[in-house]
Write a protein that holds these residues in place. Structure first.
Motif, PDB file in Angstrom:
ATOM      1  N   MET A 190       2.810   5.490   6.427  1.00 29.29           N
ATOM      2  CA  MET A 190       2.495   5.824   5.040  1.00 29.29           C
ATOM      3  C   MET A 190       0.982   5.911   4.870  1.00 29.29           C
ATOM      4  SD  MET A 190       5.067   5.761   2.656  1.00 29.29           S
ATOM      5  CE  MET A 190       6.752   6.034   3.161  1.00 29.29           C
ATOM      6  N   ARG A 191       0.525   7.050   4.403  1.00 33.39           N
ATOM      7  CA  ARG A 191      -0.908   7.245   4.248  1.00 33.39           C
ATOM      8  C   ARG A 191      -1.251   7.377   2.765  1.00 33.39           C
ATOM      9  NH1 ARG A 191      -4.488  11.656   7.611  1.00 33.39           N
ATOM     10  NH2 ARG A 191      -6.484  11.273   6.581  1.00 33.39           N
ATOM     11  N   LEU A 192      -2.260   6.631   2.342  1.00 31.70           N
ATOM     12  CA  LEU A 192      -2.637   6.599   0.930  1.00 31.70           C
ATOM     13  C   LEU A 192      -4.054   7.104   0.735  1.00 31.70           C
ATOM     14  CD1 LEU A 192      -1.577   2.988  -0.170  1.00 31.70           C
ATOM     15  CD2 LEU A 192      -0.199   5.076  -0.229  1.00 31.70           C
ATOM     16  N   LEU A 193      -4.281   7.733  -0.417  1.00 29.16           N
ATOM     17  CA  LEU A 193      -5.639   8.021  -0.852  1.00 29.16           C
ATOM     18  C   LEU A 193      -5.949   7.102  -2.031  1.00 29.16           C
ATOM     19  CD1 LEU A 193      -8.245   9.690  -0.753  1.00 29.16           C
ATOM     20  CD2 LEU A 193      -7.168  11.296  -2.357  1.00 29.16           C
ATOM     21  N   VAL A 194      -6.993   6.301  -1.897  1.00 34.83           N
ATOM     22  CA  VAL A 194      -7.460   5.449  -2.995  1.00 34.83           C
ATOM     23  C   VAL A 194      -8.749   6.054  -3.535  1.00 34.83           C
ATOM     24  CG1 VAL A 194      -8.348   3.169  -3.615  1.00 34.83           C
ATOM     25  CG2 VAL A 194      -6.412   3.361  -2.045  1.00 34.83           C
ATOM     26  N   VAL A 195      -8.785   6.323  -4.853  1.00 38.18           N
ATOM     27  CA  VAL A 195      -9.970   6.905  -5.481  1.00 38.18           C
ATOM     28  C   VAL A 195     -10.527   5.858  -6.436  1.00 38.18           C
ATOM     29  CG1 VAL A 195     -10.908   8.894  -6.680  1.00 38.18           C
ATOM     30  CG2 VAL A 195      -8.782   9.132  -5.374  1.00 38.18           C
ATOM     31  N   ARG A 207       1.891  -2.845  10.817  1.00 40.48           N
ATOM     32  CA  ARG A 207       1.668  -1.517  11.401  1.00 40.48           C
ATOM     33  C   ARG A 207       2.893  -1.037  12.165  1.00 40.48           C
ATOM     34  NH1 ARG A 207      -2.141   1.482   9.366  1.00 40.48           N
ATOM     35  NH2 ARG A 207      -3.776  -0.007   9.840  1.00 40.48           N
ATOM     36  N   GLU A 208       3.543  -1.945  12.869  1.00 36.54           N
ATOM     37  CA  GLU A 208       4.782  -1.561  13.560  1.00 36.54           C
ATOM     38  C   GLU A 208       5.837  -1.105  12.549  1.00 36.54           C
ATOM     39  OE1 GLU A 208       4.156  -4.848  17.160  1.00 36.54           O
ATOM     40  OE2 GLU A 208       5.600  -5.217  15.553  1.00 36.54           O
ATOM     41  N   PHE A 209       5.900  -1.839  11.440  1.00 37.00           N
ATOM     42  CA  PHE A 209       6.851  -1.466  10.392  1.00 37.00           C
ATOM     43  C   PHE A 209       6.532  -0.069   9.860  1.00 37.00           C
ATOM     44  CE2 PHE A 209       8.423  -1.095   6.126  1.00 37.00           C
ATOM     45  CZ  PHE A 209       9.674  -1.696   6.168  1.00 37.00           C
ATOM     46  N   ALA A 210       5.249   0.189   9.597  1.00 41.42           N
ATOM     47  CA  ALA A 210       4.841   1.496   9.070  1.00 41.42           C
ATOM     48  C   ALA A 210       5.188   2.610  10.055  1.00 41.42           C
ATOM     49  CB  ALA A 210       3.346   1.488   8.771  1.00 41.42           C
ATOM     50  N   LEU A 211       4.967   2.343  11.338  1.00 39.25           N
ATOM     51  CA  LEU A 211       5.269   3.342  12.363  1.00 39.25           C
ATOM     52  C   LEU A 211       6.773   3.618  12.426  1.00 39.25           C
ATOM     53  CD1 LEU A 211       4.401   5.088  14.780  1.00 39.25           C
ATOM     54  CD2 LEU A 211       4.463   3.020  16.197  1.00 39.25           C
ATOM     55  N   LEU A 212       7.564   2.562  12.432  1.00 44.10           N
ATOM     56  CA  LEU A 212       9.016   2.746  12.500  1.00 44.10           C
ATOM     57  C   LEU A 212       9.534   3.450  11.238  1.00 44.10           C
ATOM     58  CD1 LEU A 212      11.636   2.271  14.063  1.00 44.10           C
ATOM     59  CD2 LEU A 212      11.868   0.089  12.864  1.00 44.10           C
ATOM     60  N   GLU A 213       8.990   3.070  10.077  1.00 42.34           N
ATOM     61  CA  GLU A 213       9.423   3.719   8.838  1.00 42.34           C
ATOM     62  C   GLU A 213       9.113   5.212   8.887  1.00 42.34           C
ATOM     63  OE1 GLU A 213       7.746   2.161   5.216  1.00 42.34           O
ATOM     64  OE2 GLU A 213       9.047   3.409   3.969  1.00 42.34           O
ATOM     65  N   GLY A 257      -0.032  -2.438   6.021  1.00 39.28           N
ATOM     66  CA  GLY A 257       0.563  -1.432   6.906  1.00 39.28           C
ATOM     67  C   GLY A 257       0.321   0.005   6.495  1.00 39.28           C
ATOM     68  N   TYR A 258      -0.418   0.213   5.385  1.00 37.38           N
ATOM     69  CA  TYR A 258      -0.723   1.578   4.976  1.00 37.38           C
ATOM     70  C   TYR A 258      -1.972   2.075   5.708  1.00 37.38           C
ATOM     71  CZ  TYR A 258       2.332   0.871   0.910  1.00 37.38           C
ATOM     72  OH  TYR A 258       3.388   0.619   0.077  1.00 37.38           O
ATOM     73  N   ALA A 259      -2.003   3.382   5.958  1.00 43.90           N
ATOM     74  CA  ALA A 259      -3.246   4.024   6.370  1.00 43.90           C
ATOM     75  C   ALA A 259      -3.958   4.430   5.084  1.00 43.90           C
ATOM     76  CB  ALA A 259      -2.957   5.243   7.220  1.00 43.90           C
TER      77      ALA A 259
END
Ligand code: CA
Length: 226
Positions: free
Chosen positions: A1-6, A153-159, A24-26
């Motif tokens: 999951m990749r997020l943009l924070v502004v 991070r493993e969770f994010a990758l598997l998701e 776990g977010y990018a």
């Protein structure tokens, strides 16, 4: 999951980026409208967190502009306390949710989980692939009846793999989606995390649930019909 924070408040921006990364977010961080616009046009995000008051414009206008351009990314606005007009304006502008500052970090992550649990109409909250089950809400994973403890991070990758279970994912694509634009650590970080996932998800006598596609990347092993 990749997020943009502004967020233009440097301290808050760093806290959000660090906290969400640990979750776990990018995370890509923009400090103004122009940079956020650039990032939104050049990357694909699972969600955006946008402060309303930015030095070079309004987060509401940015939201409206992105929506007008067809961007369907879930957006959560950060508004000043008691600025009711900001809240109403945010939802009018096409935002999905808003949080009033100051907010508790767990409240933000709960809202983000709700926003990124997509697509709600086609996928139940529980992701399933063969013997694997993953619950994005409680952040738990089961292999068969066994609970598998994973790092964030493993969770994010598997998701990520389970949400696109038929796709082959290149290392570059995984780095962009599960890590972030500024990742400059080990080049084999994807392989290391896949190896860890395989080890944690392995069952005696069963195929590893993640397979290597030579020269292309990784994918979930196809489910064999019983
Ligand atoms: Ca601000």
């Amino acid at each position: 999951m990749r997020l943009l924070v502004v967020e233009d408040d440097a301290a808050l921006g760093q806290i959000l980026a660090r906290g969400l990364s640990e979750d776990g977010y990018a995370v890509d961080l923009s400090t103004g409208v122009a940079d956020a616009r650039h990032n939104a046009h050049n990357n694909s995000y699972d969600s955006m967190v946008i402060d309303v008051g930015l030095p070079d414009g309004s987060g509401l206008d940015l939201c409206r502009e992105l929506r007008a351009g067809g961007d369907q990314t879930p957006m959560l606005m950060l508004t000043a306390r008691d600025a009711l007009s900001d809240k109403v304006g945010g939802l009018d502008a096409g935002a999905d949710d808003y949080l009033t500052k100051p907010f508790d970090f767990p409240e933000l992550t709960a809202r983000l989980r709700a926003l990124t649990r997509r697509p709600p109409d086609t996928l139940g909250p529980l992701l399933e692939h063969g013997d694997l089950k993953l619950d994005p809400a409680s952040r738990r994973v089961w292999h068969g009846a066994i609970t598998v403890p994973l790092t964030a991070r493993e969770f994010a990758l598997l998701e990520h793999l389970m949400r696109r279970a038929d796709a082959i994912h290149s290392r570059t694509a995984l780095l962009e989606s599960v890590w972030d634009a500024n990742y400059d650590g080990l080049s084999n970080v994807v392989d290391v995390h896949v190896a860890n996932l395989r080890r944690k998800l392995s069952m005696p006598g069963a195929e590893a649930p993640i397979e290597t596609v030579r020269g292309q990347g990784y994918r979930l092993s196809p489910v064999v019909a019983p």
